[in-house]
Design an enzyme around this catalytic site. Structure first.
Site, PDB file in Angstrom:
ATOM      1  N   CYS A   1      56.865  11.591 -15.018  1.00 40.57           N
ATOM      2  CA  CYS A   1      58.022  12.311 -15.553  1.00 40.57           C
ATOM      3  C   CYS A   1      58.165  12.125 -17.058  1.00 40.57           C
ATOM      4  O   CYS A   1      58.841  12.908 -17.709  1.00 40.57           O
ATOM      5  CB  CYS A   1      59.285  11.864 -14.825  1.00 40.57           C
ATOM      6  SG  CYS A   1      59.439  10.076 -14.749  1.00 40.57           S
TER       7      CYS A   1
ATOM      8  N   GLU B   1      58.430  21.986 -16.270  1.00 46.00           N
ATOM      9  CA  GLU B   1      57.637  20.814 -15.904  1.00 46.00           C
ATOM     10  C   GLU B   1      56.397  21.273 -15.135  1.00 46.00           C
ATOM     11  O   GLU B   1      56.502  22.040 -14.185  1.00 46.00           O
ATOM     12  CB  GLU B   1      58.498  19.894 -15.034  1.00 46.00           C
ATOM     13  CG  GLU B   1      57.878  18.545 -14.824  1.00 46.00           C
ATOM     14  CD  GLU B   1      58.810  17.596 -14.080  1.00 46.00           C
ATOM     15  OE1 GLU B   1      59.485  18.022 -13.137  1.00 46.00           O
ATOM     16  OE2 GLU B   1      58.838  16.408 -14.452  1.00 46.00           O
TER      17      GLU B   1
ATOM     18  N   LYS C   1      64.532   6.462   1.351  1.00 44.64           N
ATOM     19  CA  LYS C   1      63.625   7.464   1.907  1.00 44.64           C
ATOM     20  C   LYS C   1      62.539   7.758   0.883  1.00 44.64           C
ATOM     21  O   LYS C   1      62.794   8.396  -0.140  1.00 44.64           O
ATOM     22  CB  LYS C   1      64.358   8.770   2.237  1.00 44.64           C
ATOM     23  CG  LYS C   1      63.468   9.697   3.071  1.00 44.64           C
ATOM     24  CD  LYS C   1      63.915  11.136   3.070  1.00 44.64           C
ATOM     25  CE  LYS C   1      63.329  11.924   1.947  1.00 44.64           C
ATOM     26  NZ  LYS C   1      61.849  12.010   1.897  1.00 44.64           N
TER      27      LYS C   1
ATOM     28  N   GLU D   1      67.627  10.570 -11.446  1.00 43.21           N
ATOM     29  CA  GLU D   1      66.470  10.480 -12.356  1.00 43.21           C
ATOM     30  C   GLU D   1      65.614  11.702 -12.079  1.00 43.21           C
ATOM     31  O   GLU D   1      64.945  11.763 -11.043  1.00 43.21           O
ATOM     32  CB  GLU D   1      65.656   9.209 -12.063  1.00 43.21           C
ATOM     33  CG  GLU D   1      66.383   7.914 -12.325  1.00 43.21           C
ATOM     34  CD  GLU D   1      66.453   7.552 -13.801  1.00 43.21           C
ATOM     35  OE1 GLU D   1      65.941   8.302 -14.646  1.00 43.21           O
ATOM     36  OE2 GLU D   1      67.050   6.501 -14.093  1.00 43.21           O
TER      37      GLU D   1
HETATM   38  P1  NAD Z   1      61.180  16.449  -5.064  1.00 41.53           P
HETATM   39  O1  NAD Z   1      62.484  16.672  -5.725  1.00 41.53           O
HETATM   40  O2  NAD Z   1      60.540  17.592  -4.389  1.00 41.53           O
HETATM   41  O3  NAD Z   1      61.303  15.316  -3.950  1.00 41.53           O
HETATM   42  C1  NAD Z   1      61.781  14.028  -4.260  1.00 41.53           C
HETATM   43  C2  NAD Z   1      62.323  13.399  -2.991  1.00 41.53           C
HETATM   44  O4  NAD Z   1      63.430  14.172  -2.541  1.00 41.53           O
HETATM   45  C3  NAD Z   1      61.343  13.354  -1.819  1.00 41.53           C
HETATM   46  O5  NAD Z   1      61.533  12.158  -1.109  1.00 41.53           O
HETATM   47  C4  NAD Z   1      61.773  14.539  -0.976  1.00 41.53           C
HETATM   48  O6  NAD Z   1      61.468  14.391   0.406  1.00 41.53           O
HETATM   49  C5  NAD Z   1      63.273  14.529  -1.192  1.00 41.53           C
HETATM   50  N1  NAD Z   1      63.922  15.828  -1.008  1.00 41.53           N
HETATM   51  C6  NAD Z   1      63.390  17.062  -1.208  1.00 41.53           C
HETATM   52  N2  NAD Z   1      64.298  18.005  -0.929  1.00 41.53           N
HETATM   53  C7  NAD Z   1      65.443  17.365  -0.546  1.00 41.53           C
HETATM   54  C8  NAD Z   1      66.721  17.797  -0.142  1.00 41.53           C
HETATM   55  N3  NAD Z   1      67.041  19.078  -0.086  1.00 41.53           N
HETATM   56  N4  NAD Z   1      67.636  16.856   0.181  1.00 41.53           N
HETATM   57  C9  NAD Z   1      67.347  15.553   0.109  1.00 41.53           C
HETATM   58  N5  NAD Z   1      66.140  15.083  -0.257  1.00 41.53           N
HETATM   59  C10 NAD Z   1      65.195  15.981  -0.604  1.00 41.53           C
HETATM   60  O7  NAD Z   1      60.239  15.799  -6.172  1.00 41.53           O
HETATM   61  P2  NAD Z   1      58.712  15.356  -6.013  1.00 41.53           P
HETATM   62  O8  NAD Z   1      57.898  16.585  -6.059  1.00 41.53           O
HETATM   63  O9  NAD Z   1      58.547  14.404  -4.882  1.00 41.53           O
HETATM   64  O10 NAD Z   1      58.500  14.479  -7.347  1.00 41.53           O
HETATM   65  C11 NAD Z   1      58.251  15.036  -8.555  1.00 41.53           C
HETATM   66  C12 NAD Z   1      59.509  15.153  -9.382  1.00 41.53           C
HETATM   67  O11 NAD Z   1      60.107  13.860  -9.548  1.00 41.53           O
HETATM   68  C13 NAD Z   1      59.251  15.644 -10.773  1.00 41.53           C
HETATM   69  O12 NAD Z   1      60.233  16.573 -11.133  1.00 41.53           O
HETATM   70  C14 NAD Z   1      59.382  14.392 -11.631  1.00 41.53           C
HETATM   71  O13 NAD Z   1      59.697  14.614 -12.974  1.00 41.53           O
HETATM   72  C15 NAD Z   1      60.442  13.661 -10.913  1.00 41.53           C
HETATM   73  N6  NAD Z   1      60.422  12.236 -11.267  1.00 41.53           N
HETATM   74  C16 NAD Z   1      61.394  11.751 -12.091  1.00 41.53           C
HETATM   75  C17 NAD Z   1      61.381  10.413 -12.469  1.00 41.53           C
HETATM   76  C18 NAD Z   1      62.438   9.850 -13.379  1.00 41.53           C
HETATM   77  O14 NAD Z   1      62.511   8.637 -13.493  1.00 41.53           O
HETATM   78  N7  NAD Z   1      63.263  10.658 -14.025  1.00 41.53           N
HETATM   79  C19 NAD Z   1      60.383   9.565 -11.987  1.00 41.53           C
HETATM   80  C20 NAD Z   1      59.412  10.089 -11.152  1.00 41.53           C
HETATM   81  C21 NAD Z   1      59.451  11.430 -10.788  1.00 41.53           C
END
Ligand code: NAD
Length: 512
Positions: A284, A384, A175, A250
């Protein structure tokens, strides 16, 4: 041109069945790229069923067969590199030079790496540890993987999730973030064109709360692999724990950037600007907190400010543009609110800290921002931001620098800048992060693992280490003496009292 059909299930592209319309827009222009319907739990059921059906065959392909299909996928991506670069730039508001020079070649290299790694997947032991048995380790695929990805590097995140999973013989339902599904669907189509069977890679585009939850909780999902924020990751970890389901997380980062007083000032200043502004800071591992030893502090701040002045914001399709927009107005306003709060709390905004004037201000752009005089415990240093913001703080002693570097909940990445080998070694050892760069910040390579410590999660993406997440380790122990009386039986029953049984001769093996 608008695109529709952002589900890819059992090899077919179609719309979701939730009835909820949504649009994918270019945040740098407001252009509508796609209008479609989000996935409902029914679509998740269908995708998981397709992945489950494909698992039987895919998990029994030889490593060479999987490898060859992945090499063909790399060729497909190479042939369509410009199309992918354009699409990735438009859905993410990213400068075209970033997607041409980083996102697309990085993803293609990942495919080629995992095509090779698929053929090097092996168990470690084959020996007689008891003296009477041969032990062997089988590495087996787990089953259907449910993956959830964020919006910041849509194609790379899809590749990092899909490739180790399918190279090891699993099938997957991914997803992507609902803001940025297009290139994940294009990737799955390219995999199909490369001969990866239908059902091996499925893409469901839906909201986190509905499609994401349905995916995580599906009983046929054997493992959840999540990249995203720490808050959502924490919730997913709790759900996976309740179901005793394997989980790989991650999560967020807040990378420190430690500049010791013997560092090359120009290299460190350039590294800080590139490391904090890449992808408009929505990375990130981005450099977010620079700790600079007092003798270099003033000159470092001045040089970073000067370099930030030269960063060109502009249209993302202009190859001269250095920095594009943020992913959305919501994200831009979140960044602006954090900077405003820091300012109100007494921090100095040396550069930026505002929405640009003119046409860029009508899209989701935010100026490169340099902040000093913030308190270590303040939100701008601890939380962050995920925007183009670098905070610089001074330090006096090495002990203090390393303590400050470790003083957030996160532990994804860090860098140390020094020409002293002992300082470099000490920082590499003492900074708690999944990656410590020495005299650089940001480069990643397919051969090496990416993953966090502390609240940045656990498990690894990329590299052969990622197979630890996507395989089960099975011990096979074969008795090799053929004796019916084994010494260890005596601890359970006294066999000399029971005699032996005469075994009828076995029927001859038949050709049927
Ligand atoms: P997010 O956590 O809001 O969403 C990530 C994904 O999770 C999306 O596909 C979203 O639709 C889904 N999601 C949201 N709520 C959910 C729930 N309750 N149940 C299941 N799925 C759910 O994050 P974002 O805003 O899309 O991305 C930014 C974040 O991602 C930042 O915190 C960043 O640091 C992190 N990130 C980490 C890495 C890594 O490798 N550690 C890499 C890229 C991004």
């Amino acid at each position: 041109m608008e695109t529709t059909g952002l589900q890819f299930i059992a090899g077919k592209r179609r719309s979701g069945s939730s009835g909820k319309q949504y649009t994918v827009t270019n945040p740098a222009t407001g252009e509508v790229i796609a209008t479609d319907t989000l996935a409902a739990p029914d679509d998740i059921d269908e995708a998981v069923a397709a992945a489950r059906a494909a698992f039987g065959t895919w998990s029994r392909t030889t490593p060479a067969e999987r490898s060859e299909a992945m090499l063909r996928l790399a060729d497909q991506l190479d042939a369509r590199a410009e199309e992918f670069a354009q699409a990735e730039s438009r859905i993410g508001g990213k400068p075209i030079k970033l997607t041409r020079g980083f996102d697309i070649p990085g993803s293609v290299d990942n495919v080629r790496f995992f095509a090779g790694a698929a053929r090097n997947l092996e168990g470690r032991a084959a020996a007689e540890y008891s003296g009477e048995h041969t032990s062997a380790i089988r590495r087996e695929p787990i089953g259907v993987i449910g993956s959830i990805a964020p919006w910041n590097y849509p194609l790379q995140m899809a590749a990092w999730k899909i490739l180790p999973a399918v190279a090891a013989g699993n099938t997957i339902v991914l997803k992507p973030a609902e803001l940025t599904p297009l290139t994940s669907v294009m990737f799955a189509e390219a995999a199909q064109a490369a001969g990866i069977p239908d059902g091996v890679i499925n893409i469901v585009t839906g909201s986190g709360r509905e499609a994401g939850q349905a995916l995580i909780n599906h009983p046929d999902i054997a493992m959840v692999s999540f990249t995203g924020s720490t808050d959502v990751g924490r919730q997913i970890a709790a759900q996976a724990a309740a179901a005793v389901k394997r989980v790989h997380l991650e999560l967020g980062g807040k990378a420190p950037f430690v500049v010791f007083d013997d560092a090359d000032l120009e290299a460190a200043a350039r590294g800080a600007v590139a490391g904090s502004l890449i992808n408009a800071g929505q990375d990130c591992t981005a450099a977010t907190r620079a700790y600079v030893q007092r003798p270099l502090y003033k000159a470092f701040v001045e040089r970073v400010a000067m370099l930030m002045d030269g960063v060109r914001l502009g249209p993302v399709d202009d190859p001269a543009t250095d920095m594009g927009s943020l992913i959305s107005f919501k994200q831009r306003d979140r960044v602006a609110a954090m900077v405003d709060a820091a300012r109100a709390a007494g921090a100095t905004v040396v550069r930026g800290g505002r929405i640009p004037d003119g046409p860029l201000g009508h899209a989701a752009y935010y100026e490169p921002t340099l902040i000093t005089d913030a308190a270590q415990h303040s939100a701008i240093v601890q939380q962050e931001i995920f925007g183009p913001v670098l905070v610089v703080l001074p330090f006096d002693t090495d002990d203090e620098a390393l303590r400050l570097a470790n003083d957030t909940p996160y532990g994804l990445a860090a860098s140390a800048w020094t020409r002293n080998v002992f300082r470099a070694q000490r920082a590499s050892r003492e900074i708690q992060a999944g990656c410590v760069w020495v005299n650089d910040h940001i480069p990643i390579i397919s051969e090496m693992p990416h993953g966090g410590y502390k609240a940045s999660g656990f498990g690894k993406d990329m590299s052969a280490y990622s197979f630890e997440e996507y395989t089960n380790v099975k011990h096979v122990m074969s008795e090799i003496t053929g004796a019916s009386h084994k010494g260890w039986h005596d601890v359970v029953f006294t066999s000399h009292r029971t005699g032996t049984v005469h075994q009828p001769s076995a029927p001859a093996a038949s050709a049927h």
